[in-house]
Motif scaffolding. Structure first.
Motif, PDB file in Angstrom:
ATOM      1  N   VAL A 323       3.994 -24.476 -13.246  1.00  0.00           N
ATOM      2  CA  VAL A 323       3.122 -23.370 -12.870  1.00  0.00           C
ATOM      3  C   VAL A 323       3.487 -22.172 -13.730  1.00  0.00           C
ATOM      4  CG1 VAL A 323       2.511 -21.720 -11.056  1.00  0.00           C
ATOM      5  CG2 VAL A 323       2.770 -24.138 -10.498  1.00  0.00           C
ATOM      6  N   THR A 324       2.491 -21.542 -14.319  1.00  0.00           N
ATOM      7  CA  THR A 324       2.691 -20.339 -15.119  1.00  0.00           C
ATOM      8  C   THR A 324       2.176 -19.132 -14.354  1.00  0.00           C
ATOM      9  OG1 THR A 324       2.515 -21.539 -17.215  1.00  0.00           O
ATOM     10  CG2 THR A 324       2.108 -19.168 -17.270  1.00  0.00           C
ATOM     11  N   ILE A 325       2.947 -18.045 -14.363  1.00  0.00           N
ATOM     12  CA  ILE A 325       2.568 -16.816 -13.693  1.00  0.00           C
ATOM     13  C   ILE A 325       1.999 -15.849 -14.724  1.00  0.00           C
ATOM     14  CG2 ILE A 325       3.333 -14.902 -12.259  1.00  0.00           C
ATOM     15  CD1 ILE A 325       3.486 -17.634 -10.908  1.00  0.00           C
ATOM     16  N   GLU A 333       1.108 -14.094 -19.946  1.00  0.00           N
ATOM     17  CA  GLU A 333       1.922 -15.045 -19.187  1.00  0.00           C
ATOM     18  C   GLU A 333       3.349 -14.505 -19.114  1.00  0.00           C
ATOM     19  OE1 GLU A 333       1.545 -18.712 -21.234  1.00  0.00           O
ATOM     20  OE2 GLU A 333      -0.518 -19.078 -20.579  1.00  0.00           O
ATOM     21  N   ARG A 334       3.882 -14.445 -17.895  1.00  0.00           N
ATOM     22  CA  ARG A 334       5.215 -13.868 -17.711  1.00  0.00           C
ATOM     23  C   ARG A 334       6.305 -14.925 -17.571  1.00  0.00           C
ATOM     24  NH1 ARG A 334       5.205  -8.509 -15.765  1.00  0.00           N
ATOM     25  NH2 ARG A 334       7.465  -8.714 -15.649  1.00  0.00           N
ATOM     26  N   TRP A 335       6.045 -15.951 -16.737  1.00  0.00           N
ATOM     27  CA  TRP A 335       7.057 -16.972 -16.488  1.00  0.00           C
ATOM     28  C   TRP A 335       6.382 -18.328 -16.340  1.00  0.00           C
ATOM     29  CZ3 TRP A 335       6.451 -12.978 -12.754  1.00  0.00           C
ATOM     30  CH2 TRP A 335       7.256 -11.866 -12.963  1.00  0.00           C
ATOM     31  N   THR A 336       7.126 -19.367 -16.601  1.00  0.00           N
ATOM     32  CA  THR A 336       6.686 -20.736 -16.326  1.00  0.00           C
ATOM     33  C   THR A 336       7.754 -21.415 -15.488  1.00  0.00           C
ATOM     34  OG1 THR A 336       5.360 -20.930 -18.333  1.00  0.00           O
ATOM     35  CG2 THR A 336       6.071 -22.971 -17.299  1.00  0.00           C
ATOM     36  N   ILE A 337       7.325 -22.076 -14.411  1.00  0.00           N
ATOM     37  CA  ILE A 337       8.231 -22.729 -13.461  1.00  0.00           C
ATOM     38  C   ILE A 337       7.998 -24.230 -13.548  1.00  0.00           C
ATOM     39  CG2 ILE A 337       8.879 -22.910 -11.029  1.00  0.00           C
ATOM     40  CD1 ILE A 337       7.362 -20.078 -10.841  1.00  0.00           C
ATOM     41  N   ASP A 338       9.014 -24.976 -13.965  1.00  0.00           N
ATOM     42  CA  ASP A 338       8.921 -26.437 -13.996  1.00  0.00           C
ATOM     43  C   ASP A 338       9.163 -26.987 -12.601  1.00  0.00           C
ATOM     44  OD1 ASP A 338       8.426 -26.528 -16.732  1.00  0.00           O
ATOM     45  OD2 ASP A 338      10.565 -26.434 -17.206  1.00  0.00           O
ATOM     46  N   VAL A 377      13.662 -19.424  -7.129  1.00  0.00           N
ATOM     47  CA  VAL A 377      13.033 -20.653  -6.648  1.00  0.00           C
ATOM     48  C   VAL A 377      13.929 -21.286  -5.598  1.00  0.00           C
ATOM     49  CG1 VAL A 377      12.143 -22.926  -7.288  1.00  0.00           C
ATOM     50  CG2 VAL A 377      11.900 -21.011  -8.866  1.00  0.00           C
ATOM     51  N   ALA A 378      13.345 -21.659  -4.456  1.00  0.00           N
ATOM     52  CA  ALA A 378      14.115 -22.301  -3.387  1.00  0.00           C
ATOM     53  C   ALA A 378      13.295 -23.432  -2.790  1.00  0.00           C
ATOM     54  CB  ALA A 378      14.482 -21.292  -2.300  1.00  0.00           C
ATOM     55  N   ALA A 379      13.968 -24.553  -2.508  1.00  0.00           N
ATOM     56  CA  ALA A 379      13.318 -25.670  -1.815  1.00  0.00           C
ATOM     57  C   ALA A 379      13.424 -25.418  -0.315  1.00  0.00           C
ATOM     58  CB  ALA A 379      13.989 -26.987  -2.186  1.00  0.00           C
ATOM     59  N   ILE A 380      12.293 -25.480   0.385  1.00  0.00           N
ATOM     60  CA  ILE A 380      12.248 -25.227   1.814  1.00  0.00           C
ATOM     61  C   ILE A 380      11.969 -26.546   2.525  1.00  0.00           C
ATOM     62  CG2 ILE A 380      11.190 -23.884   3.651  1.00  0.00           C
ATOM     63  CD1 ILE A 380      12.605 -22.205   1.549  1.00  0.00           C
ATOM     64  N   ALA A 381      12.881 -26.954   3.388  1.00  0.00           N
ATOM     65  CA  ALA A 381      12.712 -28.216   4.110  1.00  0.00           C
ATOM     66  C   ALA A 381      11.632 -28.063   5.174  1.00  0.00           C
ATOM     67  CB  ALA A 381      14.035 -28.626   4.755  1.00  0.00           C
ATOM     68  N   ALA A 382      10.659 -28.943   5.145  1.00  0.00           N
ATOM     69  CA  ALA A 382       9.594 -28.974   6.148  1.00  0.00           C
ATOM     70  C   ALA A 382       9.099 -30.409   6.224  1.00  0.00           C
ATOM     71  CB  ALA A 382       8.467 -28.020   5.782  1.00  0.00           C
ATOM     72  N   GLY A 383       9.825 -31.236   6.931  1.00  0.00           N
ATOM     73  CA  GLY A 383       9.522 -32.658   6.997  1.00  0.00           C
ATOM     74  C   GLY A 383      10.543 -33.464   6.226  1.00  0.00           C
ATOM     75  N   SER A 384      10.411 -34.754   6.259  1.00  0.00           N
ATOM     76  CA  SER A 384      11.404 -35.657   5.679  1.00  0.00           C
ATOM     77  C   SER A 384      10.932 -36.209   4.339  1.00  0.00           C
ATOM     78  CB  SER A 384      11.662 -36.822   6.640  1.00  0.00           C
ATOM     79  OG  SER A 384      10.449 -37.506   6.910  1.00  0.00           O
ATOM     80  N   ARG A 385      11.909 -36.525   3.481  1.00  0.00           N
ATOM     81  CA  ARG A 385      11.579 -37.233   2.242  1.00  0.00           C
ATOM     82  C   ARG A 385      11.154 -38.664   2.570  1.00  0.00           C
ATOM     83  NH1 ARG A 385      13.314 -35.097  -2.615  1.00  0.00           N
ATOM     84  NH2 ARG A 385      14.482 -33.146  -2.470  1.00  0.00           N
TER      85      ARG A 385
END
Length: 603
Positions: A323-325, A333-338, A377-385
């Motif tokens: 995603v590019t901001i 374009e300011r940042w790109t998030i892989d 960037v943070a991964a937020i747990a919401a459900g199971s893998r």
């Protein structure tokens, strides 16, 4: 914590005790009035609740509140009871008393992958019976919205080429309108619904389903969206488009090339459109429609969305892995998030950008520094893998709760997870979505909103019964409670609802015999306080493991039992949901657990 934040959190969590507060008798501090929208205040007719609040010490208007409010049918004896007792009774109850109208929190509408809409009340999460009603549309809508008052939901159906209009209370389809071409979406603006189509036009409907106008845009698929508070934009696939006002007045533009996706920046007051090949971004300002600009991109993109303020645009890469901001102030374009895990959706909240993925058991939360620092960037747990992939949908799978956070629906878990925006790294609570595999979620707010005058608030309501009522109000910070007497014209509550009743009618379900796989009828009975003649409105039989569901809308009495045609497609644990009307005429849903044996005979 504001009352808005508290009420919304309580909708997905356990209610907490409320501290006692001295009732406010001075109407210069708190006052409540209810007026009919089209005449005298009467049962079954739309009305508006007006609340005015002032600080007890200074007398200044109290702004920035969303007070909790209930409208309760009450006899003279009940109205004489202490107001603080009423507030405690209503505030702490997981389910309001029969006949009470709870104007707090929100309902959630779930679209299912098999073409149904379920109205879910988070506060009715008792024994998983949180489904208030289910309506079958036949396909997943390509767009939906609820009108400004919260009374009507409109859903655009692509294959059926129609728009369905559903009342929210009771939740049912009340009108349908055929379309000359397939719809490509639907949005609400100015208390009307706008439906873009794939033949280059957009059609305006009133909330009652009346067609108001048709506007020719260009050729092909039409994209549409809000352009701030005072209008909307429409853009056809051939690049022609317009900015529209609520009255239909237009300011036309031509981007000179085909487009594949669009979004609007409030800060830039401009429409941004992705070129058909995904390698260029087009911008047209509302005050300079004859001079569109072309912005080069560093890579191909497929989707675009704007933050609420319009400062930043999120651009999803064509391969769904980044995603590019884009900063709309500089058009750079300011940042790109892989992301690594393919994207299936993205949406801004008040504070963050949320990214949904195919495999991850939750979402990625992105915070970026407007001064130029790298994004967090943070991964937020919401459900199971799981090895099962999350499913993408044309409808949003995330819903923003202003000032609170986000609700995220999981197709894998058949649940919605609430994410608070206070630094937590996991969902604070979950809500089961029992109607089926979710294909979209939509929130319908029930609370008071600020009105034109400072310190005043309003909400729409339709009283269910005539006779004396209490309007019960609670405000936090400052801690205030107030009860106002209101008289509503029309038939009073049925006598079956006793004055001192504070809980729902005692009702249960008992199934006759052990159901078996292949059985084509289910026999059950209500237990408790319902009249023996009561028949259900709907029944839903489901097996969460196998994924099958059966719905019945026709029932008959055979002796002491109710018979429904509900074919059992497999053996194992089942869940039966039954919707019925209580003696007051209110819709209720109850559930019971079953277990089907293998290989039973059909009957």
């Amino acid at each position: 914590m504001s009352i808005a934040r508290r009420v919304l959190i309580l909708a997905l969590a356990a209610a907490l005790p409320v501290a006692a507060a001295a009732p406010v008798e001075d109407e210069r501090v708190l006052s409540v009035q209810i007026t009919g929208d089209e005449g005298p205040l009467a049962a079954g007719q739309p009305a508006t609740v007006h609340l005015a609040a002032r600080d007890p010490a200074s007398g200044y208007p109290l702004i920035g509140l969303q007070p909790a409010l209930w409208l309760v049918p009450a006899s003279e004896r009940m109205q004489s009871q202490d107001c603080a007792v009423w507030v405690s009774r209503l505030y702490n109850a997981p389910v309001p008393p029969l006949g009470a109208i709870d104007l707090n929190g929100f309902d959630l509408v779930e679209a299912t992958a098999d073409g149904r809409l379920a109205l879910v009340d988070p506060q009715l999460n008792l024994a998983t019976a949180n489904i208030k009603a289910i309506e079958t549309l036949g396909e997943v809508p390509v767009g939906w919205a609820i009108d400004e008052r919260g009374d009507v939901l409109a859903a655009a159906l692509h294959d059926a080429r129609r728009v369905d209009f559903l009342s929210m209370e009771p939740f049912r389809r009340v009108q349908s309108a055929d379309l000359p071409a397939a719809p490509t979406g639907l949005l609400e603006h100015g208390d009307t619904f706008w439906v873009p189509t794939d033949d280059g036009s957009v059609i305006q409907f009133a909330a009652d389903g009346r067609q108001m106008s048709t506007f020719a845009v260009g050729d092909g698929h039409v994209f549409a969206g809000l352009a701030g508070r005072d209008g909307l934009y429409v853009a056809a696939a051939d690049g022609r488009g317009a900015f529209l006002s609520g009255t239909g007045a237009a300011s036309r533009f031509d981007l000179q090339q085909p487009v594949a996706a669009t979004a609007f920046s409030a800060l830039a007051d401009s429409l941004f459109a992705i070129g058909a090949d995904g390698d260029v971004l087009l911008r047209v300002a509302r005050d300079a429609v004859t001079a569109p600009r072309m912005l080069p991109l560093s890579g191909r993109i497929r989707a675009i969305t704007a933050d609420p303020a319009g400062r930043f645009m999120a651009l999803e890469a064509a391969d769904r892995l980044s995603v590019t901001i884009l900063d709309t102030e500089s058009d750079r374009e300011r940042w790109t998030i892989d992301t690594r895990d393919p994207l299936i959706g993205m949406q801004f909240s008040d504070e963050f950008l949320y990214l949904m993925h195919e495999r991850q058991g939750g979402v990625t939360r992105v915070l970026f520094d407007p001064e130029g620092g790298p994004p967090g960037v943070a991964a937020i747990a919401a459900g199971s893998r799981s090895d099962a992939l999350q499913r993408a949908s044309i409808l949003p799978m995330m819903a923003r709760i202003p000032e609170v956070g986000m609700i995220v629906a999981s197709t894998r878990d058949k649940a919605a997870y609430m994410l608070a925006e206070d630094g937590m790294q996991a969902a604070m609570s979950s809500l089961p979505l029992k109607a089926g595999v979710p294909a979209g979620i939509l929130l319908r707010y029930r609370g008071l909103s600020p009105a034109a005058m400072p310190g005043s608030y309003e909400v729409s309501v339709v009283p269910r019964y005539g006779g004396p009522h209490l309007a019960v109000v609670r405000i936090e910070q400052p801690d205030l409670v107030h009860c106002a007497r209101v008289e509503v014209a029309g038939p009073p509550r049925p006598a079956a609802l006793k004055d001192d009743e504070s809980t729902a009618v005692r009702v249960g379900l008992v199934v006759a015999g052990q159901p078996q796989e292949g059985q084509r009828q289910l026999r059950f009975a209500f237990t408790g306080d319902l009249p023996k003649t009561t028949l259900p409105q709907r029944a839903l039989l489901m097996d969460a493991r196998a994924g099958w569901r059966r719905i019945a809308t026709r029932f008959k009495h055979e002796g002491d039992q109710i018979v429904a045609d509900l074919e059992i497609a497999g053996a194992g644990p089942l869940r039966l949901f039954v919707e019925y009307r209580d003696p007051a005429g209110d819709l209720r849903t109850i559930a019971t657990a079953l277990h089907a044996n293998e290989g039973g005979p059909s009957r």
